[in-house]
Design an enzyme around this catalytic site. Sequence first.
Site, PDB file in Angstrom:
ATOM      1  NE  ARG A   1      -3.569  -2.290   2.645  1.00  0.00           N
ATOM      2  CZ  ARG A   1      -4.394  -2.535   3.666  1.00  0.00           C
ATOM      3  NH1 ARG A   1      -4.541  -1.632   4.622  1.00  0.00           N
ATOM      4  NH2 ARG A   1      -5.059  -3.674   3.733  1.00  0.00           N
TER       5      ARG A   1
ATOM      6  NE  ARG B   1      -0.653   4.978   9.196  1.00  0.00           N
ATOM      7  CZ  ARG B   1      -1.950   4.690   9.249  1.00  0.00           C
ATOM      8  NH1 ARG B   1      -2.571   4.294   8.164  1.00  0.00           N
ATOM      9  NH2 ARG B   1      -2.625   4.815  10.364  1.00  0.00           N
TER      10      ARG B   1
ATOM     11  CD  GLU C   1      -7.234  -1.018  11.687  1.00  0.00           C
ATOM     12  OE1 GLU C   1      -7.370  -1.820  10.746  1.00  0.00           O
ATOM     13  OE2 GLU C   1      -7.201   0.219  11.540  1.00  0.00           O
TER      14      GLU C   1
ATOM     15  CB  SER D   1     -10.843  -3.774   9.822  1.00  0.00           C
ATOM     16  OG  SER D   1     -10.393  -2.571  10.386  1.00  0.00           O
TER      17      SER D   1
ATOM     18  NE  ARG E   1      -0.972  -1.909  11.576  1.00  0.00           N
ATOM     19  CZ  ARG E   1      -1.827  -0.891  11.428  1.00  0.00           C
ATOM     20  NH1 ARG E   1      -2.896  -0.822  12.209  1.00  0.00           N
ATOM     21  NH2 ARG E   1      -1.623   0.025  10.509  1.00  0.00           N
TER      22      ARG E   1
END
Length: 426
Positions: free
Chosen positions: A262, A277, A349, A352, A391
């Site tokens: 990404r 990130r 986070e 999701s 993460r």
Amino acid sequence: MLDLKFIRQHMDKISQALTNRGMTLDIINSVTQLESKRRSFLVTLEDMRHQRNVVSDEIAALKKSGGNADQFIQDMRVLSKQIKDTETELSNLETELDAIQYSLPNIPHESVPIGKDSAENPIIKKMGTPKIVDCEPLPHWTLGEQLGILDFERATKITGARFPLYFNAGARLERALINFMLDTHTQHHGYKETLPPFIVNRQSLTTTGQLPKFELDLFKLEQWEYYLVPTAEVPVTNIHYNEILDETQLPITYVAYTPCFRSEAGSYGRDTRGLIRQHQFNKVELVKLVAPETSYQELETLLQDAEKILQLLELPYQVVLLCTGDIGFSSAKTYDIEVWMPSQGVYREISSCSNFEAFQARRGSIRFRKQGKKGTDFVHTLNGSGLAVGRTFAAILENYQNKDGSVTIPTLLQPYMNGLQRIERP
């Protein structure tokens, strides 16, 4: 994608949904204007085609009787050009309507709270107590570098900023987490493992909602209409692109590992250190294709399956329900799982879990046929991270750090680490 007939019939509902999402209503005004023009074109076309049929009959009758039909033939040529021009205008207008249809987000489920942003996401549950580290907790990037298992400086030299480079026990821990997650979801939660392509085409990204809206967040291959996968959700959801399934096949549940790529467009300056990130990261993804009647029950099960990984690793976490202003473009309802990060004193986070209802299935024409009934219906699609591997790696380093700078390996991961119990400084 919302059904165009539904859009026409429920303008008020869609307007309210856009307002709740914090979006402007210009798009609804555009649909209204284009629909009015479309209806006008259709009426005009119907009249002209009827007139063409009448003239054709008159020409045929004149020719049969030996009369002169030249004027009627000339009139026919003019009328045919008018019809062709109107058909072109109608086609262009319908292209505009299609573009708007693809740009409209999903309608949040009635159980989704109305709110402006992430600050208004209610906490649904908390699990585990944040561990008390008997020292000043170090951030995972510092721990990783001191232990010789992470090297961001050399990764920058190899590629650029925000790419990870793992060594020794760090590389093994990343691999251990992938295998542990896949084993848990396949052996205990009943998911079917798949290893999909890591490159996808434009249609696959359109199906899941990344295109056309989020093209800037993707890595596109030069001279190809191919993209690196931003998440396994894309290739796995498209396994059944343009297929009609049998109701007895549902639910279909997949688990897949992929690297994810990404650009993180618009995120500059946020979480640029460490593994939170990155432009490239590993993830284990859960995907479900289910009958509409069971999709929200399946969402709760999906959430539990993702949570289970954190429970087994004994990592403290909380679950939040995303409000209308924070929910994703394609989602009707989303839960975020957030893991405790001691160095920052916050939950971050790590997964999701979303129900997209028929939004993606309509884009990808993924349908099913009900037993004993005619016709087909769209499946509901769901997905969730099970989990984001980098993460999870970061959370283990921070929550299992010791005063001497070592990191204890969670008990259930030790067999995947060849029995290694601690990562110690060189």
